[in-house]
Design an enzyme around this catalytic site. Structure first.
Site: not given
Ligand SMILES: Cc1cc2nc3c(=O)[nH]c(=O)nc-3n(C[C@H](O)[C@H](O)[C@H](O)COP(=O)(O)OP(=O)(O)OC[C@H]3O[C@@H](n4cnc5c(N)ncnc54)[C@H](O)[C@@H]3O)c2cc1C
Length: 477
Positions: A193, A281, A456
């Site tokens: 993982a 992996s 913003h």
């Protein structure tokens, strides 16, 4: 008869470390050659190494395609967009990925021409030494012998296999296989993982595969800030990515149409899982095969990494090594920065790579990114620190995007307020982390970031608010 050519610098390996080093050396007026052996199916050279061919670039292409598909399937309805008959053409998705890779390959070849880097397609190997010049043999369609005072070894890494379980890229897949599965597997197993496992698991999960990720460590994302890791675990579970922690793989049996994994779970119970395909992996190993490193006595450590000092110098005079083949994080941008620094050192300049500010990114959705220290690291080191977090659920732009999961978090020195780390899980974390890297490079305090005007409405306002939160004075929470 092999021809022989003299250069100031020969770079062996044309991945992100090698090709960038070659360009920088040429920019600095050094006669530079780069040798790379990666070959496309049509026999042509494919510059860019693991990153371009079977790593960063193709994985991001597939992540983008499948993110679009997932958003169209689950995220568009709230905008009032109804889609019926949504489908995914995996063949087209893979063809798009291949086209992106080819464009990048060709882009690097163009950059070599532009910067007058001589490119040799083939395998480069040390052939000996003549005075203070190294001789490098190019083995390939056009054999050659090059000589150069300086050599940069940038030969990268290769996927690590499970002991006794060879990659066949049909049932048991390495990263190249994981990026080229021709159809969506019903049951996909992933062992590990880490970044690659989570990214590849996400790709195929979004397309409908039942994905089970088996991880040996007892915690998810042990290197990430644990608040981020906790949030990630929650979000991955919601996406249907099953992650099983603390497993010990006992046996992998490859059948004609499936793969069986026998493992022991964290409670010591024996389990069996069957998959159509299995991605392994579990990390990567340094790649020096074919370099004839022993012929010249190039020193490697017990794990096979070329031994280098802080400035990427090997034990041999004027031979440097960079990127995945040496210590440190296996990241393309780390390889590139080492390449630039080495080229500049060869040209007589002072160069520096700050290993404390190398950003990490996991391109799942939402993305995860961090730079600097985690809370758990600071605790271990006994450093007094303060933290400030701001959730995307309170950020106007995130609400407008419909992407309100996650947060930005700063850790800052309790006495000086200097930023020690920035941690993000949320939309476009990969882009937002650059502000943290910049702030840390300039030795900024959290107050510095809090006082900078942020446009913003933007996601970057969450960064400003997290910086304000260090001093317990958020404005919008
Ligand atoms: C699936 C996957 C996804 C990834 N995603 C990311 C990401 O998003 N971001 C990131 O930063 N990193 C990512 N990485 C890691 C990244 O790909 C590597 O860190 C990076 O490619 C290392 O660069 P390098 O130049 O050291 O080596 P490489 O890219 O491995 O390049 C080495 C090159 O040298 C060639 N070579 C080797 N020996 C010889 C020889 N003797 N003669 C001639 N040529 C030789 C190889 O064929 C290769 O072309 C990913 C890796 C994988 C597997």
């Amino acid at each position: 008869m092999a021809d022989s050519q003299a250069f100031d610098v020969v770079v062996i390996g044309g991945g992100p470390g090698g090709y960038v080093a070659a360009i920088r050396a040429a920019q600095l007026g050094l006669a530079t050659a780069c040798i790379d052996d990666w070959t496309r199916d049509d026999g042509k050279a494919a510059l860019g190494g693991t990153c371009t061919n079977v790593g960063c670039i193709p994985s991001k292409a597939l992540l983008q395609s499948t993110e679009n598909y997932a958003h169209a399937g689950h995220g568009f309805a709230e905008h009032g967009i109804e889609i019926s008959g949504l489908s995914m053409d995996v063949g087209r998705m893979l063809a798009r990925k291949a086209a992106i890779v080819a464009r990048n390959n060709d882009g690097i070849a163009y950059l070599f021409r532009k910067n007058e880097v001589a490119f040799f397609h083939g395998r480069g190997a040390f052939a000996g030494r003549d005075g203070d010049a190294w001789q490098i043999r190019v083995e390939g369609a056009k054999p050659a012998t090059l000589t150069a005072r300086n050599v940069i070894v940038a030969t990268g890494s290769a996927p690590r296999a499970l002991p006794g379980v060879a990659f066949d890229n049909v049932r048991v897949l390495d990263n190249a296989g994981a990026l080229a599965i021709p159809d969506v597997p019903k049951r996909l197993g992933v062992i590990g993982a880490g970044v690659v496992g989570l990214e590849m698991g996400s790709v195929w999960r979004r397309l409908g595969a039942d994905v089970v990720v088996l991880e040996a460590l007892p915690v998810l994302l042990g290197a990430a800030d644990q608040a981020v890791a906790k949030e990630a675990a929650k979000l991955f579970a919601k996406q249907g990515l099953a992650i099983v922690l603390g497993v010990h793989i006992d046996k992998v049996t490859v059948g004609r149409s499936d793969v069986t994994v026998d493992y022991t779970d964290r409670d010591g119970a024996r389990q069996t899982a069957k998959f159509d395909r299995l991605i392994v992996s579990i990390g990567r190993v340094p790649h020096t095969a074919g370099l004839d490193a022993d012929a010249v006595g190039l020193k490697r450590d017990a794990r096979g990494f070329v031994e280098v000092d802080d400035e990427c110098r090997t034990n041999l005079p004027n031979v440097y090594a960079i990127g995945d083949v040496v210590r440190g994080p296996m990241l393309a941008h780390k390889a590139e920065e080492e390449g630039v620094a080495v080229a500049e050192r060869i040209a007589g300049q002072q160069a520096h790579v700050d290993f404390n500010t190398i950003p990490w990114v996991i391109y799942t959705w939402p993305e995860i990114a961090w730079v600097g220290k985690t809370e758990q690291q600071l605790k271990q080191e006994g450093v007094d620190y303060r933290t400030g977090s701001f959730p995307y659920s309170a950020n106007g732009r995130a609400r407008a995007l419909g992407e309100t999961s996650g947060f930005v978090k700063f850790v800052a020195d309790a006495a000086t307020d200097r930023i020690l780390g920035m941690h993000v899980i949320g939309p476009w974390a990969s882009e937002l982390i650059a502000e943290g890297v910049m702030a840390m490079e300039f030795g900024a305090s959290s107050e510095d970031v809090a006082r900078i005007v942020h446009a913003h409405p933007t996601l970057s306002e969450a960064t400003k608010e997290a910086a304000l939160a260090v001093d317990k004075r958020t404005l919008n929470l």
